[in-house]
Design a protein around this motif. Structure first.
Motif, PDB file in Angstrom:
ATOM      1  N   GLY A  68       0.817  -1.213   0.000  1.00 22.73           N
ATOM      2  CA  GLY A  68       0.000   0.000   0.000  1.00 22.73           C
ATOM      3  C   GLY A  68       0.845   1.255   0.000  1.00 22.73           C
ATOM      4  N   TYR A  69       2.046   1.160   0.548  1.00 24.07           N
ATOM      5  CA  TYR A  69       2.986   2.284   0.533  1.00 24.07           C
ATOM      6  C   TYR A  69       3.767   2.336  -0.772  1.00 24.07           C
ATOM      7  CZ  TYR A  69       7.532   4.492   1.496  1.00 24.07           C
ATOM      8  OH  TYR A  69       8.684   5.240   1.421  1.00 24.07           O
ATOM      9  N   LEU A  70       4.242   1.180  -1.262  1.00 28.66           N
ATOM     10  CA  LEU A  70       5.138   1.156  -2.410  1.00 28.66           C
ATOM     11  C   LEU A  70       4.438   1.400  -3.740  1.00 28.66           C
ATOM     12  CD1 LEU A  70       7.499  -1.855  -1.592  1.00 28.66           C
ATOM     13  CD2 LEU A  70       8.094   0.574  -1.633  1.00 28.66           C
ATOM     14  N   VAL A  71       3.276   0.795  -3.947  1.00 33.09           N
ATOM     15  CA  VAL A  71       2.635   0.868  -5.261  1.00 33.09           C
ATOM     16  C   VAL A  71       2.327   2.305  -5.668  1.00 33.09           C
ATOM     17  CG1 VAL A  71       0.593   0.208  -6.593  1.00 33.09           C
ATOM     18  CG2 VAL A  71       1.800  -1.508  -5.228  1.00 33.09           C
ATOM     19  N   PRO A  72       1.736   3.136  -4.808  1.00 37.49           N
ATOM     20  CA  PRO A  72       1.552   4.533  -5.211  1.00 37.49           C
ATOM     21  C   PRO A  72       2.865   5.278  -5.413  1.00 37.49           C
ATOM     22  CG  PRO A  72       0.139   3.986  -3.344  1.00 37.49           C
ATOM     23  CD  PRO A  72       1.121   2.866  -3.491  1.00 37.49           C
ATOM     24  N   LEU A  73       3.921   4.830  -4.738  1.00 37.79           N
ATOM     25  CA  LEU A  73       5.203   5.524  -4.804  1.00 37.79           C
ATOM     26  C   LEU A  73       5.952   5.192  -6.092  1.00 37.79           C
ATOM     27  CD1 LEU A  73       7.145   7.322  -3.033  1.00 37.79           C
ATOM     28  CD2 LEU A  73       8.213   5.170  -2.313  1.00 37.79           C
ATOM     29  N   THR A  74       5.931   3.927  -6.496  1.00 36.39           N
ATOM     30  CA  THR A  74       6.742   3.470  -7.629  1.00 36.39           C
ATOM     31  C   THR A  74       5.928   2.945  -8.796  1.00 36.39           C
ATOM     32  OG1 THR A  74       6.923   1.188  -6.837  1.00 36.39           O
ATOM     33  CG2 THR A  74       8.518   2.764  -5.976  1.00 36.39           C
ATOM     34  N   GLY A  75       4.644   2.704  -8.589  1.00 39.16           N
ATOM     35  CA  GLY A  75       3.856   1.961  -9.567  1.00 39.16           C
ATOM     36  C   GLY A  75       4.042   0.479  -9.329  1.00 39.16           C
ATOM     37  N   GLY A  76       3.038  -0.312  -9.671  1.00 31.65           N
ATOM     38  CA  GLY A  76       3.113  -1.741  -9.380  1.00 31.65           C
ATOM     39  C   GLY A  76       3.748  -2.564 -10.465  1.00 31.65           C
ATOM     40  N   SER A  77       3.820  -2.041 -11.692  1.00 33.31           N
ATOM     41  CA  SER A  77       4.219  -2.871 -12.826  1.00 33.31           C
ATOM     42  C   SER A  77       5.665  -3.338 -12.762  1.00 33.31           C
ATOM     43  CB  SER A  77       3.974  -2.116 -14.136  1.00 33.31           C
ATOM     44  OG  SER A  77       4.767  -0.949 -14.202  1.00 33.31           O
ATOM     45  N   LYS A  78       6.520  -2.616 -12.031  1.00 42.40           N
ATOM     46  CA  LYS A  78       7.923  -3.025 -11.928  1.00 42.40           C
ATOM     47  C   LYS A  78       8.199  -3.896 -10.705  1.00 42.40           C
ATOM     48  CE  LYS A  78      10.234   0.657 -14.488  1.00 42.40           C
ATOM     49  NZ  LYS A  78      11.313   1.662 -14.469  1.00 42.40           N
ATOM     50  N   LEU A  79       7.214  -4.053  -9.841  1.00 41.20           N
ATOM     51  CA  LEU A  79       7.434  -4.764  -8.598  1.00 41.20           C
ATOM     52  C   LEU A  79       7.111  -6.246  -8.750  1.00 41.20           C
ATOM     53  CD1 LEU A  79       5.905  -2.263  -6.002  1.00 41.20           C
ATOM     54  CD2 LEU A  79       8.259  -2.402  -6.843  1.00 41.20           C
ATOM     55  N   LEU A  80       7.990  -7.097  -8.237  1.00 41.65           N
ATOM     56  CA  LEU A  80       7.760  -8.531  -8.176  1.00 41.65           C
ATOM     57  C   LEU A  80       7.692  -8.939  -6.710  1.00 41.65           C
ATOM     58  CD1 LEU A  80      10.252  -9.995 -10.829  1.00 41.65           C
ATOM     59  CD2 LEU A  80       7.994  -8.992 -11.191  1.00 41.65           C
TER      60      LEU A  80
END
Length: 550
Positions: free
Chosen positions: A336-348
C-alpha cells in the motif's frame, strides 16, 4: 496535386461560384472558418488525422505528427502517433477527436486518449474504435496541445526463478518461468565480479541473469567500501557491464540488501550509472530489495530510495519476511505504501516453494516432505516391549496437545496449513508451503497489480510442494483460484499390520496387540491436503518371561 493536410477535408472551401457577389463570398468564407472551428470543437466526428499525411492546414487548427514520441506510460501500448495540435489562439471548449491509428483496433478494445506535457503522460478519457478499426474517437473537455491513442498492454506477468550455485533446476519450473536468475556471484574489494553459477540445461530457452549478492561479512564489507567510493563505484559499474556482456547474459540482478543504510545514496549513484551503461548495451537491470517496515507514521526503507531507484530498474523484487503469522498484514501495508510511490508494474513479489519453521534460533527453510515428516513423528505409551493382547497408546508426538503440540490446521491469518510443537529450545511453529498457500501469495500480487512474482528457489529441493499449477494459472490469467484443503485430510490417520485399532484417526489412538508374539507396525499418516507422508512405529510383542520382555 498537393497532398492534403490532416484538416483539409474539414477546411476545404466551397468550389468557386462565378458571378457571386464579393461581399457574399467574404461572408461565406468567414462562415466556413467559423464552421470549421465549431466542427472541431463541438460536432462529432472531427478527424484529427483523416489521411494524406500532411503536416499542416491553412485553417485555424493544424495537426502534425511527431517524428519521435515518448514511450507510453507503464501498462499501455501506443497505437497511434503523437499529434501536436496547433491553433492561433487557445481553444477552451469541449471537442470530439477522431485519431487515425497505426495498428487496427478491435471493437472490444478499450482505448484511451492521452496528452503529453511536462515530461509525463496524462489521460484525457476513453476512446472507441471507429469503423474498420483504423481510427478511434473520443471526447475531451478541452482541446489539448497534443493527443495520442493508447490501449492497455497485454498483461505479461513476469515469473522469475532463482537458482543457487550448485543447485539443479526443477524440470516442472521450466515452462512456468519467464526468466531465470542464477546465484553464486559477489563483488570483490576492487569492484570486480567473482564467483561461479549453477550448471544449466543446454536446451534452456530462458533469459538468464546473474545475481550479485553478499552472503558473508567480508563480502558485505567490500560492498560498503565500493558504495562509499566514487572511484570504486565506477570500477564496479564497468566490471558488471563487462561481466554481463562477456557472459552473454540478458542483464543483472543486484541483491545488496546487507549494505549499511548510510550507503543508500551511494547505492542510488551506482544504480544510476549502471542503468545507463546496461541500457546502452541493451541489457536489463533488476534489483532485489527488502520490504519496507512501518515505523509509526514513517517507513523504514533500510536506506534504499525506492522513488529514485524505480525509474532506473526494469524490475524490483520485494523480499518479504518469512513469518506467515504476520506476513499478510506487513506485506499488504508495505505494498500500500510502495505501489503509489513506484507503480506496481515493476514490482515482483518474492515467494517460495519451501516451507518454514520458526524456533528460538530464528526462521529456517525446509522442504514440504521434511515438514510433514516432523508432523508425523510417532511415539507410544508405554514405550518398549509389551505382552500379547496388551494395549498401548499411539501418539502423534508433534501434533498432540498432550505433548505441547497442535494439530495440523488451516490458519486464516497465515493462509497456510500449520502446526506447532514443543522441541529443542521451546516452541516450534511450522508453516507448510504448497499449492494452497502459494495461490494466496499469487493472489496478493494480482490484487495489487504487480508486474509478477519471483520464486526464490526453483531447484529440485522445492519440487515436492508442486506450486507450479498455481504459478502457471497466475502467469497465464493474471489471477488464481483460491481453495482450502479438505479439513478431513489434515486429520492424522492410523494403520496397522496386525492387532486392533478401534479408531483410525486422531492425535492419539489405542492399539491392542495381537496374541502372537512378534514385531508389529503402527503407521501414522499425515497429509497437507495433497501429499501424504507415513511414519512407522515398531512395537515388539513378547511372551511373558521372554528375554528382554516385561
Amino acid at each position: 496535386m498537393e497532398d492534403q493536410g490532416p484538416f483539409d477535408r474539414i477546411l476545404q472551401p466551397e468550389p468557386p461560384v462565378h458571378h457571386r457577389d464579393r461581399t457574399a463570398s467574404i461572408v461565406v468564407g468567414l462562415a466556413l472558418v467559423l464552421g470549421a472551428i465549431l466542427l472541431i470543437l463541438i460536432l462529432p466526428p472531427v478527424s484529427i488525422f483523416s489521411g494524406g499525411g500532411g503536416s499542416g492546414t491553412p485553417g485555424p487548427i493544424s495537426a502534425k505528427a511527431r517524428a519521435d514520441s515518448p514511450p507510453p506510460p507503464s501498462g499501455f501500448e501506443s497505437i497511434s502517433q503523437l499529434f501536436d495540435l496547433v491553433s492561433a489562439q487557445p481553444v477552451r471548449q469541449a471537442a470530439r477527436l477522431t485519431v487515425n491509428l497505426t495498428v487496427t483496433a478491435h471493437q472490444s478494445d478499450t482505448l484511451y486518449l492521452f496528452t503529453y506535457a511536462d515530461k509525463r503522460w496524462r489521460q484525457l478519457g476513453e476512446a472507441t474504435p471507429m469503423g474498420d478499426g483504423t481510427a478511434a474517437s473520443g471526447d475531451v473537455s478541452v482541446l489539448p496541445d497534443n493527443v495520442a491513442v493508447f490501449r492497455k498492454a497485454t498483461a505479461t506477468r513476469t515469473v522469475v526463478g532463482y537458482l543457487a550455485a550448485g543447485a539443479e533446476l526443477d524440470p516442472q519450473a521450466r515452462d512456468a518461468l519467464t526468466a531465470l536468475d542464477i546465484g553464486g556471484f559477489f563483488a570483490d574489494a576492487d569492484g570486480s565480479v567473482k564467483g561461479d553459477g549453477p550448471a544449466l540445461p543446454t536446451d534452456l530457452n530462458l533469459p538468464v541473469a546473474p545475481v550479485i549478492s553478499a552472503g558473508t561479512s567480508d563480502q558485505i564489507a567490500s560492498l560498503n567500501a565500493i558504495l562509499a567510493s566514487p572511484e570504486l563505484r565506477a570500477a564496479h559499474v564497468q566490471a558488471i557491464t563487462n561481466f554481463v556482456r562477456d557472459g552473454q547474459y540478458a542483464g543483472v540482478d543486484l541483491d545488496y540488501r546487507g549494505i549499511d543504510a548510510g550507503n543508500g545514496p551511494g547505492f542510488t549513484a551506482l544504480v544510476t550509472d549502471l542503468s545507463t551503461a546496461l541500457r546502452g548495451a541493451n541489457k536489463s537491470l533488476a534489483l532485489t530489495l527488502p520490504v519496507p517496515a512501518s515505523s509509526g507514521a514513517a517507513w523504514d526503507t533500510h536506506g534504499f530510495d525506492w522513488q529514485a531507484l524505480a525509474p532506473l530498474a526494469d524490475r524490483i523484487t520485494v523480499v518479504t519476511q518469512p513469518e506467515l503469522d504476520t506476513y499478510y498484514q506487513r506485506t499488504e501495508d508495505a505494498l500500500g505504501y510502495l505501489v503509489p510511490l513506484t507503480g506496481g508494474s515493476k514490482l515482483l513479489l518474492d515467494t517460495s516453494p519451501l516451507s518454514s519453521e520458526r524456533a528460538a534460533d530464528g526462521v529456517h527453510d525446509l522442504t514440504l516432505t521434511d515438514a510433514l515428516t516432523e508432523a508425523s513423528a510417532v511415539t507410544s505409551q508405554p514405550a518398549g516391549a509389551i505382552t500379547p493382547g496388551a494395549t498401548v497408546q499411539a501418539i502423534a508426538q508433534n501434533l498432540s496437545t498432550a505433548t505441547g503440540g497442535s494439530p495440523l490446521h488451516w490458519d486464516d491469518t497465515a493462509r497456510a496449513v500449520t502446526f506447532s510443537y514443543t522441541g529443542a529450545g521451546g516452541l516450534h511453529t511450522v508453516w507448510l508451503s504448497n499449492v494452497f498457500s502459494q495461490a494466496f501469495k499469487l493472489d496478493l500480487a494480482s490484487r495489487y497489480e504487480l508486474g509478477g512474482v519471483a520464486i526464490d528457489d526453483v531447484s529440485t529441493r522445492g519440487a515436492d510442494a508442486n506450486v507450479w499449477p498455481a504459478v502457471r494459472e497466475y502467469a497465464q490469467q493474471g489471477q488464481v483460484t483460491l481453495t482450502l484443503p479438505n479439513g478431513s485430510l489434515l486429520q492424522p490417520a492410523w494403520a496397522t499390520d496386525a492387532g486392533t485399532l478401534p479408531a483410525t484417526a486422531g492425535e492419539s489412538v489405542a492399539w491392542q496387540a495381537p496374541n502372537d508374539p512378534g514385531v508389529y507396525k503402527l503407521t501414522l499418516i499425515i497429509s497437507d491436503g495433497v501429499m501424504r507422508i507415513g511414519q512407522e512405529l515398531q512395537v515388539s510383542v513378547e511372551a511373558p518371561g521372554a528375554a528382554g520382555g516385561p
